[in-house]
Design an enzyme around this catalytic site. Structure first.
Site, PDB file in Angstrom:
ATOM      1  N   LYS A   4       0.820  -1.545   0.152  1.00 41.83           N
ATOM      2  CA  LYS A   4       0.223  -0.273   0.012  1.00 41.83           C
ATOM      3  C   LYS A   4       1.296   1.159  -0.384  1.00 41.83           C
ATOM      4  O   LYS A   4       0.593   2.159  -0.686  1.00 41.83           O
ATOM      5  CB  LYS A   4      -0.950  -0.128   0.923  1.00 41.83           C
ATOM      6  CG  LYS A   4      -1.403   1.064   1.604  1.00 41.83           C
ATOM      7  CD  LYS A   4      -2.400   1.518   3.180  1.00 41.83           C
ATOM      8  CE  LYS A   4      -2.046   1.990   4.072  1.00 41.83           C
ATOM      9  NZ  LYS A   4      -1.022   3.210   4.493  1.00 41.83           N
ATOM     10  N   ASN A   5       2.046   1.435   0.596  1.00 40.02           N
ATOM     11  CA  ASN A   5       2.829   2.688   1.116  1.00 40.02           C
ATOM     12  C   ASN A   5       3.721   3.003   0.107  1.00 40.02           C
ATOM     13  O   ASN A   5       4.507   3.906  -0.161  1.00 40.02           O
ATOM     14  CB  ASN A   5       3.083   2.478   2.585  1.00 40.02           C
ATOM     15  CG  ASN A   5       2.418   2.234   3.251  1.00 40.02           C
ATOM     16  OD1 ASN A   5       1.399   2.858   3.515  1.00 40.02           O
ATOM     17  ND2 ASN A   5       2.419   2.203   4.733  1.00 40.02           N
ATOM     18  N   ARG A  27      -4.195  10.181   2.831  1.00 40.68           N
ATOM     19  CA  ARG A  27      -2.295  11.790   2.463  1.00 40.68           C
ATOM     20  C   ARG A  27      -1.650  11.459   1.820  1.00 40.68           C
ATOM     21  O   ARG A  27      -1.621  12.848   1.808  1.00 40.68           O
ATOM     22  CB  ARG A  27      -1.658  11.607   4.045  1.00 40.68           C
ATOM     23  CG  ARG A  27      -1.693  11.690   5.377  1.00 40.68           C
ATOM     24  CD  ARG A  27      -1.381  11.599   6.378  1.00 40.68           C
ATOM     25  NE  ARG A  27       0.390  11.728   6.430  1.00 40.68           N
ATOM     26  CZ  ARG A  27       0.698  13.618   7.023  1.00 40.68           C
ATOM     27  NH1 ARG A  27      -0.503  13.472   8.029  1.00 40.68           N
ATOM     28  NH2 ARG A  27       1.900  13.357   7.112  1.00 40.68           N
ATOM     29  N   CYS A  33      -4.750   7.844   8.760  1.00 40.58           N
ATOM     30  CA  CYS A  33      -5.413   7.309   9.976  1.00 40.58           C
ATOM     31  C   CYS A  33      -4.598   8.099  11.498  1.00 40.58           C
ATOM     32  O   CYS A  33      -3.299   8.853  11.511  1.00 40.58           O
ATOM     33  CB  CYS A  33      -4.731   6.000  10.565  1.00 40.58           C
ATOM     34  SG  CYS A  33      -4.989   4.634   9.485  1.00 40.58           S
ATOM     35  N   ASP A  69       4.489   0.328  12.122  1.00 47.17           N
ATOM     36  CA  ASP A  69       3.397  -0.966  11.826  1.00 47.17           C
ATOM     37  C   ASP A  69       3.038  -1.993  11.982  1.00 47.17           C
ATOM     38  O   ASP A  69       2.504  -2.628  11.933  1.00 47.17           O
ATOM     39  CB  ASP A  69       3.204  -0.428  10.264  1.00 47.17           C
ATOM     40  CG  ASP A  69       3.534   0.865   9.756  1.00 47.17           C
ATOM     41  OD1 ASP A  69       2.255   2.193   9.585  1.00 47.17           O
ATOM     42  OD2 ASP A  69       4.247   1.533   9.357  1.00 47.17           O
ATOM     43  N   VAL A  86       8.318   6.902  16.738  1.00 47.68           N
ATOM     44  CA  VAL A  86       8.502   6.827  15.128  1.00 47.68           C
ATOM     45  C   VAL A  86       6.947   7.850  15.278  1.00 47.68           C
ATOM     46  O   VAL A  86       6.915   8.908  14.704  1.00 47.68           O
ATOM     47  CB  VAL A  86       8.076   6.198  14.043  1.00 47.68           C
ATOM     48  CG1 VAL A  86       7.201   6.732  12.971  1.00 47.68           C
ATOM     49  CG2 VAL A  86       8.997   4.912  13.927  1.00 47.68           C
TER      50      VAL A  86
END
Ligand code: EPU
Length: 438
Positions: free
Chosen positions: A23-24, A97, A121, A311, A333
């Protein structure tokens, strides 16, 4: 369809599932297509809501997107890029974002860009100050307006020298997507070097960019006048793979994750082994299982790559509630990524959160009133509960907790999970989970 899932937990998850592109990475590669003069093809694209959101945003800007969802292929044609209407961008961007990353490419192509208030998020403040500072340094004029931020480039953006205060993933991507077409050389120090960023560099290099990654987090880019489209297969989603691995551990199960790859997961695999989980890597994926007996408590600190990803933290914390002894997790983070533990405590877990930097080196959140360390005492049986999904990763962690707990839990707000977990209910089904919807 209802946003509520009934989960009847207590059954070990067993079977095989497949993960596709990260996804990222995929969302950023889609934005990169805007920079090309010719169409791009992206493969291994998962069917998740973030991809749908970015598709919508690209289409609003005149990019033609043709998807073969089953094959996981996207054709992106940016030939007719144009300025989108503010209200349309706002309506589309609500949950993402990514719009901030459109700025560099749009400034190059159109001389202007608009970003609405950003979603994403709810994990801390998630500011965009690094992004705006970077764009300003390239010569963009940034104007805050009621509906969002308007940017324009009075002339071609100019290469520059920038040091990030923290190796931010998004800010590094912002810089890459802007510097490749800027005039002259750009140097970024304290850059993020996550595998998803390296794959974005692969994409940009295929398009014609000149980018070198030096030692000590320094990235150098020589701007070029023209970029072409690319053909690329996305790297695999290491967050999704680790989430299913944690689900196997917490439920006492055995899951083969087809598509999971070892090099991007080395740090996770080490930790998984220290906790007492077992895994076997082959050419097609990784099998994760609970070998029986007690899991072991650990001390863990999240960090930028090559550290333990933030994550990965939330799903693993659920498994740590089943480990013997005291585990300490220091989140470095994000300042606020332990909110999801309230629900776990409600289910019977013993977790306390602290403002101090516990168990590791001091981080930038120490002495600043952020609950960013957690102590988990286990093993504790989890009991079924009514849970509200707080964010993407926290939500998946709640799902794992519900699958671990004996009895029937109600998990509300599950549509948030679709943002980043492709067909997760089909996968739960394939793993023998008992669940249902109204
Ligand atoms: N930060 C700032 N100012 C900025 C940008 C970031 O202070 O302008 C801070 C953030 O507040 C945070 C830290 O820097 O404390 C790191 O944020 P980063 O910019 O690295 O995160 P991001 O680019 O917004 C991406 C992923 C996140 C992932 C982080 C860290 C995407 C779309 N999101 O976010 O993924 O947690 O990198 O690896 O790529 C998720 O997938 O659920 C997710 C949240």
């Amino acid at each position: 369809m209802s946003d509520l899932l009934y989960v009847n937990g207590g059954t070990p998850l067993k079977g095989e599932i497949t993960v596709r592109g990260a996804k990222n990475f995929v969302s950023k590669a889609m934005v990169a297509a805007l920079l090309g003069e010719t169409p791009s093809v992206l493969r291994n694209v998962p069917q998740i809501r973030d991809v749908a959101v970015v598709t919508g945003l690209l289409e609003l800007h005149g990019v033609r997107v043709d998807a073969d969802a089953k094959a996981g292929t996207l054709h992106l044609d940016p030939t007719d890029v144009e300025t989108a209407h503010v209200a349309d961008i706002d309506a589309h961007a609500g949950s993402s974002r990514i719009p901030i990353l459109f700025c560099g490419p749009l400034l190059h192509r159109l001389g202007e860009a608009f970003i609405p208030d950003l979603g994403g998020c709810r994990i801390g403040d998630r500011p965009i100050n690094y992004h705006l500072d970077i764009l300003r340094q390239f010569g963009a004029v940034v104007e805050k307006q009621a509906a969002g931020i308007y940017l324009r480039a009075p002339r071609r953006l100019q290469g520059t020298k920038i040091a990030l205060p923290y190796p931010s993933v998004g800010a590094t991507e912002q810089l890459l997507l802007t510097a490749v077409r800027a005039e002259g050389i750009t140097e970024l120090s304290n850059a993020a070097i996550e595998p998803e960023i390296m794959d974005l560099i692969n994409v940009l290099q295929k398009m014609g960019a000149i980018i070198s990654v030096d030692t000590d987090r320094v990235i150098r880019i020589e701007g070029v006048d023209r970029l072409e489209g690319y053909q690329h297969t996305a790297l695999s989603d290491r967050i999704e793979a680790a989430s299913w691995a944690s689900a196997a551990l917490a439920t006492g199960g055995d899951i083969y994750v087809r598509g999971a790859t070892q090099p991007e997961m080395t740090t996770f695999l080490n930790t998984f082994r220290k906790v007492g989980g077992e895994f076997r890597v082959d050419d097609e994926g990784i099998q994760f299982w609970h070998p029986g007996g007690d899991l072991r408590s650990i001390q863990l600190e999240t960090d930028v790559h090559p550290g333990f990803m933030t994550d990965w933290q939330q799903p693993l914390v659920v498994a740590l509630t089943q480990a013997k002894g005291l585990s300490i997790v220091h989140e470095t983070v994000y300042e606020n990524r332990f909110g999801f533990t309230d629900a776990l405590v409600g289910m019977g877990a013993t977790i306390q959160v602290y403002k101090e930097c516990l168990g590791g080196r001091p981080c930038r959140f120490g002495q600043r009133n952020f609950y960013h360390s957690a102590v988990i005492s286990g093993p504790t049986p989890l009991a079924a509960a009514d849970i509200e999904v707080p964010d993407l990763r926290g939500g998946f962690s709640h799902l794992i907790a519900a699958l671990t707990a004996k009895g029937t839990s109600q998990v509300r707000g599950i549509s948030l999970i679709d943002r980043g977990y492709e067909h997760f209910m089909d996968k739960l089904d394939a793993l023998g989970a008992e669940f249902g919807r109204d």
